[in-house]
Design an enzyme around this catalytic site. Structure first.
Site, short mmCIF file in Angstrom:
data_model
loop_
_atom_site.label_atom_id
_atom_site.label_comp_id
_atom_site.label_asym_id
_atom_site.label_seq_id
_atom_site.Cartn_x
_atom_site.Cartn_y
_atom_site.Cartn_z
N ASP A 82 -21.37 -20.72 12.67
CA ASP A 82 -21.42 -22.02 13.33
C ASP A 82 -22.33 -21.63 14.41
OD1 ASP A 82 -20.67 -24.55 14.02
OD2 ASP A 82 -18.83 -23.54 15.34
N HIS A 83 -23.27 -22.88 14.64
CA HIS A 83 -24.36 -22.85 15.60
C HIS A 83 -25.07 -21.47 15.69
CE1 HIS A 83 -23.21 -26.80 17.25
NE2 HIS A 83 -21.70 -26.20 17.07
N GLY A 181 -14.61 -29.56 22.34
CA GLY A 181 -13.73 -29.46 23.32
C GLY A 181 -12.87 -31.10 23.43
N GLY A 209 -16.95 -31.54 16.76
CA GLY A 209 -16.06 -31.88 17.82
C GLY A 209 -15.02 -32.90 17.27
N ASN A 230 -15.76 -30.73 11.79
CA ASN A 230 -15.17 -29.44 12.52
C ASN A 230 -14.22 -29.40 13.43
OD1 ASN A 230 -17.64 -28.69 11.15
ND2 ASN A 230 -18.88 -27.89 12.90
P1 13P Z 1 -13.80 -28.91 18.68
O1 13P Z 1 -13.73 -27.74 19.44
O2 13P Z 1 -14.11 -29.97 19.70
O3 13P Z 1 -12.87 -29.21 17.57
O4 13P Z 1 -15.29 -28.89 17.80
C1 13P Z 1 -15.45 -27.91 16.92
C2 13P Z 1 -17.00 -27.70 16.44
O5 13P Z 1 -17.53 -28.80 16.41
C3 13P Z 1 -17.39 -26.41 16.00
O6 13P Z 1 -18.92 -26.56 15.81
#
Ligand code: 13P
Length: 284
Positions: A82-83, A181, A209, A230
């Site tokens: 992720d990222h 978040g 998010g 996600n």
């Molecule tokens: P949240 O923590 O807001 O669910 O987002 C997760 C996310 O986008 C991981 O890349």
């Protein structure tokens, strides 16, 4: 079943107008809870692992846990960085057994993001590994990365379409108003941007998010062309809140299993509700 690339299930999700959940793995209990929920509902899913989580769990444990989940459940599961912040970290993950990677070049200039993402796609595809790219800046806090809402900028549809055409990513995260978040109020999601991009490219749009987004907005996003969503924070909150409640009720508890068992159960419920909402039940 071995870990699979996201291409095992994302094209089907886009065609069938449902989304596959990326649930972030932060420790063994997260992995167990996510797998149990998906098994009950017979759903494919993606284990998202941020660089911070990777540092916390260690590469060997991360891959071994995900492989064990795939073997035990028989479900199509992708283990996805992720990222990812660089070509090097993406390659390190692929070498260790990840079946999918995200390269997040959103903080580079548009042209540089295209150039770097293309390199990752070329190498990853040669190894059968899927790639997610990102365009625009998604606000909020994730691990050590914090993006002020005022610095978050939405993706421009024409740029997103060109980004896809030039890079050949397997799914594309675009900033459309969600943030990592929980939200103070409700997010202002630009469904029109999702629709414009998703209708012009063959791969699904990714919604980051996902925690705290009202159910109706999730459904509208999927209808507009989101095929991967996600979720991390909602599981973290459910886990920690449950542990806090158990410890507040009984200060004598010292066996971690006494609070981790209910914490894991709480996460199973979160993940099950998301899988039902995303529409990926019985798509494994
Ligand atoms: P949240 O923590 O807001 O669910 O987002 C997760 C996310 O986008 C991981 O890349």
């Amino acid at each position: 079943m071995p870990l699979v690339s996201m291409n095992e299930f994302l094209p089907k999700a886009k065609a069938g107008k449902y989304a596959v959940g990326q649930f972030n793995m932060n420790n063994l209990e997260f992995a167990q809870a996510i797998t149990e929920a998906a098994q009950e509902l017979n759903s494919p899913f993606i284990f998202g692992v941020s660089e911070g989580a990777l540092k916390y769990m260690g590469m060997e444990f991360t891959v071994a846990i995900a492989e064990a989940a795939a073997k035990k459940s028989g479900l199509p599961i992708a283990l996805h960085l992720d990222h990812g912040s660089s070509f090097e970290v993406a390659m390190k993950c692929i070498r260790a057994g990840f079946s999918s990677v995200m390269f997040d070049g959103s903080h580079y200039s548009f042209e540089e993001n295209i150039r770097l993402t293309k390199e990752v796609v070329k190498a990853a595809h040669a190894m059968g590994v899927s790639v997610e790219g990102e365009l625009g800046t998604i606000g909020g806090v994730e691990d050590d990365i914090s993006v002020d809402e005022s610095d978050a900028n939405l993706a421009k549809p024409e740029e997103a379409i060109r980004f896809y055409e030039e890079t050949g990513v397997d799914c594309l995260a675009i900033a459309v108003g969600t943030a990592h978040g929980m939200y103070a109020g409700e997010p202002n999601i630009r469904f029109d941007i999702i629709e414009k991009v998703a209708s012009a490219i063959p791969v699904p749009v990714v919604l980051h998010g996902g925690s705290g987004v009202p159910d109706e907005m999730i459904k509208q996003s999927i209808a507009a062309g989101v095929g991967k969503i996600n979720v991390n924070t909602e599981n973290q909150v459910a886990c920690t809140q449950t542990i806090r409640d158990v410890l507040n009720k009984d200060a004598k508890v010292y066996d971690p299993r006494k609070y981790l068992t209910p914490a894991r159960k709480a996460m199973v419920e979160v993940v099950k509700s998301k899988i039902v909402l995303f529409g990926s039940s019985n798509q494994a």
